[in-house]
Write a protein that holds these residues in place. Structure first.
Motif, mmCIF file in Angstrom:
data_model
loop_
_atom_site.group_PDB
_atom_site.id
_atom_site.type_symbol
_atom_site.label_atom_id
_atom_site.label_comp_id
_atom_site.label_asym_id
_atom_site.label_seq_id
_atom_site.Cartn_x
_atom_site.Cartn_y
_atom_site.Cartn_z
ATOM 1 N N ILE A 52 0.838 -1.208 0.000
ATOM 2 C CA ILE A 52 0.000 0.000 0.000
ATOM 3 C C ILE A 52 0.867 1.250 0.000
ATOM 4 N N TYR A 53 1.883 1.272 0.844
ATOM 5 C CA TYR A 53 2.756 2.448 0.930
ATOM 6 C C TYR A 53 3.478 2.704 -0.391
ATOM 7 N N ARG A 54 3.860 1.648 -1.057
ATOM 8 C CA ARG A 54 4.517 1.814 -2.357
ATOM 9 C C ARG A 54 3.572 2.457 -3.382
ATOM 10 N N GLN A 55 2.312 2.085 -3.304
ATOM 11 C CA GLN A 55 1.331 2.683 -4.214
ATOM 12 C C GLN A 55 1.206 4.182 -3.954
ATOM 13 N N ILE A 56 1.215 4.551 -2.698
ATOM 14 C CA ILE A 56 1.150 5.974 -2.357
ATOM 15 C C ILE A 56 2.377 6.696 -2.907
ATOM 16 N N LYS A 57 3.533 6.092 -2.732
ATOM 17 C CA LYS A 57 4.774 6.705 -3.205
ATOM 18 C C LYS A 57 4.780 6.863 -4.717
ATOM 19 N N GLN A 58 4.222 5.885 -5.404
ATOM 20 C CA GLN A 58 4.227 5.917 -6.870
ATOM 21 C C GLN A 58 3.167 6.850 -7.443
ATOM 22 N N LYS A 59 1.958 6.787 -6.900
ATOM 23 C CA LYS A 59 0.845 7.515 -7.498
ATOM 24 C C LYS A 59 0.612 8.893 -6.900
ATOM 25 N N TYR A 60 0.956 9.070 -5.618
ATOM 26 C CA TYR A 60 0.642 10.330 -4.939
ATOM 27 C C TYR A 60 1.866 10.893 -4.214
ATOM 28 N N PRO A 61 2.985 11.056 -4.904
ATOM 29 C CA PRO A 61 4.213 11.516 -4.236
ATOM 30 C C PRO A 61 4.109 12.937 -3.687
ATOM 31 N N GLN A 62 3.229 13.758 -4.279
ATOM 32 C CA GLN A 62 3.096 15.151 -3.837
ATOM 33 C C GLN A 62 2.051 15.337 -2.745
ATOM 34 N N SER A 63 1.386 14.275 -2.372
ATOM 35 C CA SER A 63 0.375 14.383 -1.319
ATOM 36 C C SER A 63 1.045 14.509 0.047
ATOM 37 N N LEU A 64 0.264 14.897 1.029
ATOM 38 C CA LEU A 64 0.776 15.002 2.400
ATOM 39 C C LEU A 64 1.325 13.661 2.865
ATOM 40 N N GLN A 65 0.632 12.595 2.530
ATOM 41 C CA GLN A 65 1.068 11.259 2.925
ATOM 42 C C GLN A 65 2.315 10.839 2.142
ATOM 43 N N GLY A 66 2.400 11.263 0.893
ATOM 44 C CA GLY A 66 3.526 10.884 0.060
ATOM 45 C C GLY A 66 4.850 11.475 0.506
ATOM 46 N N HIS A 67 4.803 12.644 1.133
ATOM 47 C CA HIS A 67 6.039 13.316 1.559
ATOM 48 C C HIS A 67 6.820 12.510 2.598
ATOM 49 N N ASP A 68 6.109 11.808 3.462
ATOM 50 C CA ASP A 68 6.768 11.062 4.542
ATOM 51 C C ASP A 68 6.692 9.544 4.340
ATOM 52 N N ILE A 69 6.352 9.120 3.146
ATOM 53 C CA ILE A 69 6.055 7.703 2.957
ATOM 54 C C ILE A 69 7.278 6.807 3.159
ATOM 55 N N ASP A 70 8.487 7.309 2.884
ATOM 56 C CA ASP A 70 9.687 6.487 3.059
ATOM 57 C C ASP A 70 9.859 6.053 4.521
ATOM 58 N N LYS A 71 9.457 6.915 5.406
ATOM 59 C CA LYS A 71 9.549 6.583 6.832
ATOM 60 C C LYS A 71 8.670 5.378 7.164
ATOM 61 N N TYR A 72 7.474 5.369 6.616
ATOM 62 C CA TYR A 72 6.550 4.266 6.889
ATOM 63 C C TYR A 72 6.982 2.988 6.174
ATOM 64 N N LEU A 73 7.549 3.138 4.984
ATOM 65 C CA LEU A 73 8.074 1.975 4.276
ATOM 66 C C LEU A 73 9.187 1.305 5.088
ATOM 67 N N ALA A 74 10.091 2.120 5.629
ATOM 68 C CA ALA A 74 11.190 1.579 6.430
ATOM 69 C C ALA A 74 10.663 0.894 7.687
ATOM 70 N N ARG A 75 9.680 1.536 8.324
ATOM 71 C CA ARG A 75 9.128 0.974 9.566
ATOM 72 C C ARG A 75 8.440 -0.369 9.322
ATOM 73 N N ALA A 76 7.787 -0.473 8.149
ATOM 74 C CA ALA A 76 7.066 -1.711 7.837
ATOM 75 C C ALA A 76 8.007 -2.805 7.319
ATOM 76 N N GLY A 77 9.292 -2.471 7.161
ATOM 77 C CA GLY A 77 10.271 -3.481 6.771
ATOM 78 C C GLY A 77 10.506 -3.587 5.282
ATOM 79 N N ASP A 78 10.289 -2.494 4.540
ATOM 80 C CA ASP A 78 10.559 -2.534 3.098
ATOM 81 C C ASP A 78 12.063 -2.683 2.884
ATOM 82 N N THR A 79 12.442 -3.672 2.075
ATOM 83 C CA THR A 79 13.857 -3.949 1.847
ATOM 84 C C THR A 79 14.367 -3.436 0.518
ATOM 85 N N GLU A 80 13.472 -2.836 -0.275
ATOM 86 C CA GLU A 80 13.893 -2.355 -1.612
ATOM 87 C C GLU A 80 14.300 -0.885 -1.545
#
Length: 227
Positions: A199-227
């Motif tokens: 889900i977080y990757r979709q936000i990063k890809q489709k809505y990078p300029q949104s309020l949620q998109g600005h901090d999405i890397d933090k949530y990806l890291a917390r959820a254990g994204d390895t890419e």
């Protein structure tokens, strides 16, 4: 001896023959033809009558009826907005009386908001589960409210499903990433980090300029994204 050729019927005779056949057909089927014609006329007339003589005046009456409830809602007087004050109607009365109008549907959604904000989550769920409109803003908001209510009742699975419906209903740049983020957070709460990452990757890809998109890397890291 020459063979006489048959004379072709004249054009006038052919036309007359066609007319005769048509008249014969009409006489044999007049009742059905007339009924079908009347039904078509009634349907057309009924549609325009319903739209302009019934719906339009009802929209105006509903708009007048909801006015005070909207004022109470803006003042955060949610109970009065919901139920009225004894002299003025609330959202529930507008919804019940004019449910088929646009204003009536707005009243239903607003009533759902009031219930959720008042902490009456099950009442909000009962109302919002029945709310269905072809609207790219109102419908996802209703799904999102359902998600909030389910999460408050610790029904995480149903909350996630409602948030996903809200997030995927349309590509609205404000609503979609908001509820996709809530879906991701709810998935993390349920221990489904892999799904949350998706889900977080979709936000990063489709809505990078949104309020949620600005901090999405933090949530990806917390959820254990390895890419």
């Amino acid at each position: 001896m020459a063979v006489q050729q048959k004379k072709r019927p004249s054009t006038q005779f052919q036309v007359q023959d066609t007319v005769n056949k048509a008249e014969h057909y009409y006489r044999n089927n007049a009742r059905i033809i007339n009924i079908v014609g009347i039904v078509i006329i009634l349907l057309i007339g009924g549609y325009f009558g319903y739209k302009y003589l019934y719906l339009a005046p009802r929209e105006g009456k509903a708009q007048a009826m909801i006015f005070k409830a909207q004022q109470y809602f803006q003042k955060d007087s949610l109970r009065l907005a919901l139920e009225g004050d004894g002299n003025n109607y609330g959202y529930l009365q507008v919804m019940q009386r004019y449910g088929g109008t646009k204003v009536g549907k707005l009243a239903a959604l607003s009533a759902g908001i009031c219930y959720v904000r008042l902490g009456e989550y099950q009442k909000g769920i009962d109302l919002l589960e029945k709310f269905h409109v072809e609207d790219r803003v109102m419908q996802p908001l209703a799904y999102g409210l359902l998600g909030d209510a389910y999460m408050e009742l610790n029904k995480t699975g149903q909350g996630i499903a409602a948030y996903k419906k809200a997030g995927y209903y349309s590509d609205n740049d404000l609503i979609a990433p908001l509820y996709l983020m809530r879906a991701g957070l709810a998935l993390e709460k349920a221990g489904k980090n892999k799904e949350a990452v998706a889900i977080y990757r979709q936000i990063k890809q489709k809505y990078p300029q949104s309020l949620q998109g600005h901090d999405i890397d933090k949530y990806l890291a917390r959820a254990g994204d390895t890419e």
